[in-house]
Design a protein around this motif. Sequence first.
Motif, PDB file in Angstrom:
ATOM      1  N   ALA A 187       0.797  -1.229   0.000  1.00 15.42           N
ATOM      2  CA  ALA A 187       0.000   0.000   0.000  1.00 15.42           C
ATOM      3  C   ALA A 187       0.829   1.278   0.000  1.00 15.42           C
ATOM      4  N   GLN A 188       2.123   1.184   0.245  1.00 11.86           N
ATOM      5  CA  GLN A 188       3.010   2.350   0.143  1.00 11.86           C
ATOM      6  C   GLN A 188       4.017   2.186  -0.996  1.00 11.86           C
ATOM      7  N   GLY A 189       3.727   1.276  -1.908  1.00 12.03           N
ATOM      8  CA  GLY A 189       4.596   1.052  -3.052  1.00 12.03           C
ATOM      9  C   GLY A 189       5.776   0.155  -2.766  1.00 12.03           C
ATOM     10  N   GLU A 190       5.861  -0.361  -1.546  1.00 11.75           N
ATOM     11  CA  GLU A 190       6.999  -1.225  -1.206  1.00 11.75           C
ATOM     12  C   GLU A 190       6.890  -2.560  -1.938  1.00 11.75           C
ATOM     13  N   ILE A 191       8.043  -3.097  -2.375  1.00 10.62           N
ATOM     14  CA  ILE A 191       8.062  -4.382  -3.056  1.00 10.62           C
ATOM     15  C   ILE A 191       7.914  -5.496  -2.024  1.00 10.62           C
ATOM     16  N   LEU A 192       6.878  -6.299  -2.168  1.00 11.25           N
ATOM     17  CA  LEU A 192       6.641  -7.422  -1.266  1.00 11.25           C
ATOM     18  C   LEU A 192       7.264  -8.705  -1.797  1.00 11.25           C
ATOM     19  N   CYS A 193       7.166  -8.901  -3.100  1.00  8.04           N
ATOM     20  CA  CYS A 193       7.726 -10.088  -3.762  1.00  8.04           C
ATOM     21  C   CYS A 193       8.073  -9.696  -5.189  1.00  8.04           C
ATOM     22  N   LYS A 194       9.097 -10.333  -5.760  1.00 14.01           N
ATOM     23  CA  LYS A 194       9.445 -10.026  -7.145  1.00 14.01           C
ATOM     24  C   LYS A 194      10.123 -11.218  -7.805  1.00 14.01           C
ATOM     25  N   ALA A 195      10.044 -11.253  -9.116  1.00 16.50           N
ATOM     26  CA  ALA A 195      10.700 -12.257  -9.929  1.00 16.50           C
ATOM     27  C   ALA A 195      11.766 -11.581 -10.780  1.00 16.50           C
ATOM     28  N   GLU A 196      12.571 -12.388 -11.451  1.00 14.25           N
ATOM     29  CA  GLU A 196      13.566 -11.859 -12.383  1.00 14.25           C
ATOM     30  C   GLU A 196      13.080 -12.125 -13.801  1.00 14.25           C
ATOM     31  N   SER A 197      13.961 -12.449 -14.709  1.00 15.18           N
ATOM     32  CA  SER A 197      13.571 -12.624 -16.107  1.00 15.18           C
ATOM     33  C   SER A 197      13.390 -14.090 -16.485  1.00 15.18           C
ATOM     34  N   ASN A 198      13.380 -14.984 -15.501  1.00 14.01           N
ATOM     35  CA  ASN A 198      13.190 -16.400 -15.766  1.00 14.01           C
ATOM     36  C   ASN A 198      11.755 -16.806 -15.441  1.00 14.01           C
ATOM     37  N   GLU A 199      11.383 -18.015 -15.862  1.00 12.33           N
ATOM     38  CA  GLU A 199      10.065 -18.544 -15.557  1.00 12.33           C
ATOM     39  C   GLU A 199       9.933 -18.720 -14.047  1.00 12.33           C
ATOM     40  N   HIS A 200       8.822 -18.253 -13.500  1.00 11.70           N
ATOM     41  CA  HIS A 200       8.715 -18.286 -12.039  1.00 11.70           C
ATOM     42  C   HIS A 200       7.257 -18.094 -11.626  1.00 11.70           C
ATOM     43  N   THR A 201       6.829 -18.879 -10.633  1.00  8.01           N
ATOM     44  CA  THR A 201       5.517 -18.662 -10.029  1.00  8.01           C
ATOM     45  C   THR A 201       5.732 -17.915  -8.722  1.00  8.01           C
ATOM     46  N   LEU A 202       5.266 -16.705  -8.708  1.00  8.29           N
ATOM     47  CA  LEU A 202       5.468 -15.818  -7.564  1.00  8.29           C
ATOM     48  C   LEU A 202       4.384 -16.078  -6.523  1.00  8.29           C
ATOM     49  N   ILE A 203       4.791 -16.417  -5.320  1.00  9.69           N
ATOM     50  CA  ILE A 203       3.868 -16.615  -4.210  1.00  9.69           C
ATOM     51  C   ILE A 203       4.060 -15.479  -3.218  1.00  9.69           C
ATOM     52  N   CYS A 204       2.965 -14.850  -2.817  1.00  7.84           N
ATOM     53  CA  CYS A 204       3.097 -13.682  -1.956  1.00  7.84           C
ATOM     54  C   CYS A 204       1.882 -13.562  -1.048  1.00  7.84           C
ATOM     55  N   GLU A 205       2.095 -13.057   0.151  1.00  9.59           N
ATOM     56  CA  GLU A 205       1.003 -12.793   1.083  1.00  9.59           C
ATOM     57  C   GLU A 205       0.817 -11.284   1.204  1.00  9.59           C
ATOM     58  N   ILE A 206      -0.406 -10.840   1.034  1.00 13.23           N
ATOM     59  CA  ILE A 206      -0.733  -9.414   1.042  1.00 13.23           C
ATOM     60  C   ILE A 206      -1.634  -9.108   2.228  1.00 13.23           C
ATOM     61  N   ASP A 207      -1.313  -8.072   2.949  1.00 13.75           N
ATOM     62  CA  ASP A 207      -2.137  -7.606   4.061  1.00 13.75           C
ATOM     63  C   ASP A 207      -3.069  -6.514   3.540  1.00 13.75           C
ATOM     64  N   LEU A 208      -4.303  -6.881   3.268  1.00 11.07           N
ATOM     65  CA  LEU A 208      -5.260  -5.934   2.699  1.00 11.07           C
ATOM     66  C   LEU A 208      -5.669  -4.848   3.686  1.00 11.07           C
TER      67      LEU A 208
END
Length: 312
Positions: free
Chosen positions: A246-267
């Motif tokens: 909610a403040q633009g902070e990166i919570l999870c990120k991938a690079e340029s390879n194939e990847h399934t991003l798993i992330c938990e978000i606090d709504l």
Amino acid sequence: MASTPNTLKIAALQHRFYDNADETFAYIRKEVLRAKQESQVELVALQELHQSAYFCQHENVGLFDLAENFEQEITRFSVLAKEAQVVLVSSLFEKRAKGLYHNTAVVFEKDGSIAGKYRKMHIPDDPSFYEKFYFTPGDLGFSPIDTSVGRLGVLVCWDQWYPEAARIMALKGADILIYPTAIGFTPSDRPDEKSRQLDSWQIIQRSHSVANALPLIAINRVGFEPDSSNVGEGIEFFGHSFVSGAQGEILCKAESNEHTLICEIDLSRTQDVRRIWPFLRDRRIDAYGEILQRYCRESSLLDSSGNPHNSR
């Protein structure tokens, strides 16, 4: 006092196109089921036009035939959402009528029903991205889609450059912004230009999180896809999918390879952040009329007393 956390576990699938729709779907299905089994995700977001190569690199009337499978794709992603018990955001080539086509995000509920659609509103027409040839601009507006995991502000790729779209989604109560995307470099792009483009893509979307105090999911494809017409250079899709808070902070990120991003978000952080940064409260809605113009030319100047007078 901070509000009680309201967390949502999500998966974003960043991958290449697997030669045909069936093989690509097999990969997607495997990853969705794995994300559900291993991480108990509730929301899965897929990249733009995931069921085909990015066909907009040139203009070819024969490629409209790809949209003939729209209803078939609806059926199998409905079955997948129900099988995995997830809310699923897909991105499909919609044939609406003869000669009328859309770039459409279809959102499925956990029971496989269609929760809603969003038809891409901003349509680019740039070298290697000739989308205006294929897609009619959306007519559903910027309306969040209500689901069992929250109100989803789904937009698509080129929409990501327009703060107005994100703002309207926020004003209509979106809990999260989601951008299925297909963006990359051409081989002739200089390294410094590639860096600027990637930075811009991330910055503009993170700014939507900041301006609206909303979490955001950006999902991009990867891999080099040649221009099948042999006219263009092809596109190197750069991936780098991410989730911002909610403040633009990166919570999870991938690079340029194939990847399934798993992330938990606090709504719940949306409410907390909006209480300390009340941007919506301080909007000057009385002074924004000019935003509806294509271009604003200065039509008045202030005289010595501070009063406006007409200029030439």
